[in-house]
Scaffold this motif. Structure first.
Motif, PDB file in Angstrom:
ATOM      1  N   LEU A   1      33.395  55.964  40.847  1.00 56.57           N
ATOM      2  CA  LEU A   1      33.190  56.475  42.200  1.00 56.57           C
ATOM      3  C   LEU A   1      31.862  55.950  42.726  1.00 56.57           C
ATOM      4  O   LEU A   1      30.828  56.119  42.074  1.00 56.57           O
ATOM      5  N   SER A   2      31.884  55.294  43.881  1.00 58.66           N
ATOM      6  CA  SER A   2      30.670  54.829  44.541  1.00 58.66           C
ATOM      7  C   SER A   2      29.882  53.876  43.640  1.00 58.66           C
ATOM      8  O   SER A   2      30.409  52.852  43.227  1.00 58.66           O
ATOM      9  N   MET A   3      28.627  54.205  43.269  1.00 58.81           N
ATOM     10  CA  MET A   3      27.890  53.351  42.352  1.00 58.81           C
ATOM     11  C   MET A   3      28.639  53.208  41.028  1.00 58.81           C
ATOM     12  O   MET A   3      28.548  52.171  40.349  1.00 58.81           O
ATOM     13  N   GLY A   4      29.377  54.236  40.644  1.00 60.52           N
ATOM     14  CA  GLY A   4      30.176  54.152  39.428  1.00 60.52           C
ATOM     15  C   GLY A   4      31.176  53.010  39.498  1.00 60.52           C
ATOM     16  O   GLY A   4      31.533  52.412  38.482  1.00 60.52           O
TER      17      GLY A   4
ATOM     18  N   PRO B   1      34.131  52.228  46.113  1.00 58.78           N
ATOM     19  CA  PRO B   1      33.118  51.470  45.356  1.00 58.78           C
ATOM     20  C   PRO B   1      32.011  50.947  46.257  1.00 58.78           C
ATOM     21  O   PRO B   1      32.271  50.474  47.361  1.00 58.78           O
ATOM     22  N   ALA B   2      30.782  51.044  45.786  1.00 66.15           N
ATOM     23  CA  ALA B   2      29.611  50.608  46.551  1.00 66.15           C
ATOM     24  C   ALA B   2      29.133  49.256  46.048  1.00 66.15           C
ATOM     25  O   ALA B   2      28.956  49.061  44.841  1.00 66.15           O
ATOM     26  N   LEU B   3      28.882  48.336  46.990  1.00 62.64           N
ATOM     27  CA  LEU B   3      28.455  46.988  46.621  1.00 62.64           C
ATOM     28  C   LEU B   3      27.299  46.465  47.455  1.00 62.64           C
ATOM     29  O   LEU B   3      26.732  45.421  47.129  1.00 62.64           O
ATOM     30  N   THR B   4      26.963  47.136  48.538  1.00 61.34           N
ATOM     31  CA  THR B   4      25.914  46.633  49.417  1.00 61.34           C
ATOM     32  C   THR B   4      24.876  47.707  49.698  1.00 61.34           C
ATOM     33  O   THR B   4      25.124  48.900  49.516  1.00 61.34           O
TER      34      THR B   4
ATOM     35  N   VAL C   1      26.176  42.634  40.732  1.00 64.39           N
ATOM     36  CA  VAL C   1      27.622  42.871  40.686  1.00 64.39           C
ATOM     37  C   VAL C   1      28.351  41.972  41.679  1.00 64.39           C
ATOM     38  O   VAL C   1      29.421  41.427  41.372  1.00 64.39           O
ATOM     39  N   ARG C   2      27.793  41.785  42.861  1.00 60.83           N
ATOM     40  CA  ARG C   2      28.432  40.886  43.831  1.00 60.83           C
ATOM     41  C   ARG C   2      28.556  39.473  43.262  1.00 60.83           C
ATOM     42  O   ARG C   2      29.567  38.790  43.474  1.00 60.83           O
ATOM     43  N   GLN C   3      27.544  39.025  42.533  1.00 56.80           N
ATOM     44  CA  GLN C   3      27.608  37.705  41.915  1.00 56.80           C
ATOM     45  C   GLN C   3      28.694  37.630  40.846  1.00 56.80           C
ATOM     46  O   GLN C   3      29.287  36.567  40.621  1.00 56.80           O
ATOM     47  N   ASP C   4      28.964  38.763  40.192  1.00 56.45           N
ATOM     48  CA  ASP C   4      29.930  38.808  39.089  1.00 56.45           C
ATOM     49  C   ASP C   4      31.376  38.953  39.540  1.00 56.45           C
ATOM     50  O   ASP C   4      32.301  38.798  38.721  1.00 56.45           O
TER      51      ASP C   4
END
Length: 260
Positions: A95-98, A121-124, A178-181
């Motif tokens: 959830l979110s950062m999770g 999901p949080a990415l930014t 995480v965005r890079q991955d």
């Protein structure tokens, strides 16, 4: 340090330890309480379940100020390895950062993560706020936080109403990594995101879906809930979608051959 009521971690081992283990990762400044109903319901369906309390969470915001993304990731990584030792498949929910933590696990531990089920999901990170944190974190210990973004009346999320500045800066670093991955994520993916979310913009889910390499992808838009959808009007739908996703994973022809 005394835990906030409801912030306790949750673990359940099925009698046969089941073909599936489920790891659930809660959000930034939140606690296992936000995912506990989902965790308990999945345990009741016979799955082995782990819902850890992330370091610095569930007590007071000052405890979180001395932690960072490496600590939070280490906690879920440890739980993943324990589940992988006992279960034929491990599904990671977040959830979110999770969700960001779950995605990093999938990219870095592809042999141990069989699938992902993510909620908002949080990415930014807001660009202006992120740039300011480089300086602010050294002089302002915390800022007001937003906890309990829930449409359902009378439902409360257990978490912090202050955000430690140093931890927020570390969260920004996690999102960047995480965005890079994302292209390295190949596992089956279930993404459930709210149409209205006052914490994480829906564009984060769009970014995720555009960049992962997963071929088996299901997107579900939650129309009745805000950010903490697992405690909101769509909680039952999240359970149904997640349970069906897991069932399909373990009953596919390929998995039938692999599971003893």
């Amino acid at each position: 340090m005394r835990l906030l009521p409801g912030a306790e971690p949750f673990h359940h081992t099925s009698q046969d330890e089941g073909p599936v283990g489920v790891l659930l990762c809660h959000g930034f400044t939140g606690s296992p309480q936000s995912l506990r109903p989902l965790a308990e319901a999945l345990a009741a369906r016979g799955h082995t379940v782990s819902l850890p309390l992330l370091p610095g969470h569930g007590t007071r915001w000052q405890d979180m100020a001395v932690t960072g993304w490496q600590d939070w990731y280490a906690a879920v990584h440890r739980e993943l390895l324990l589940l992988a030792e006992r279960c034929a498949r491990v599904v990671v929910c977040g959830l979110s950062m999770g969700g960001a933590l779950a995605l990093r696990l999938a990219a870095r531990q592809p042999g141990n993560v069989s699938a992902l089920a993510l909620v908002n999901p949080a990415l930014t990170f807001p660009a202006a706020k992120g740039a300011a944190l480089r300086v602010v974190r050294h002089v302002v210990p915390s800022t007001p936080g937003l906890v309990g973004d829930i449409a359902k009346p009378g439902v409360r999320e257990v978490g912090y109403d202050r955000v430690p500045s140093r931890a927020a800066h570390s969260l920004r670093e996690l999102f960047s990594l995480v965005r890079q991955d994302l292209p390295q994520v190949t596992q089956p993916l279930l993404v459930m995101h709210s149409a209205v979310d006052h914490v994480v913009p829906p564009s984060d889910s769009a970014l995720l879906l555009a960049r992962v390499s997963s071929l088996d992808v299901r997107e579900v838009v939650l129309t009745e809930s805000f950010h903490v959808a697992t405690l909101d009007h769509d909680a039952e739908r999240i359970l149904q979608e997640t349970d069906a996703f897991i069932t399909r994973l373990v009953t596919s022809p390929r998995d039938k051959e692999d599971i003893p």
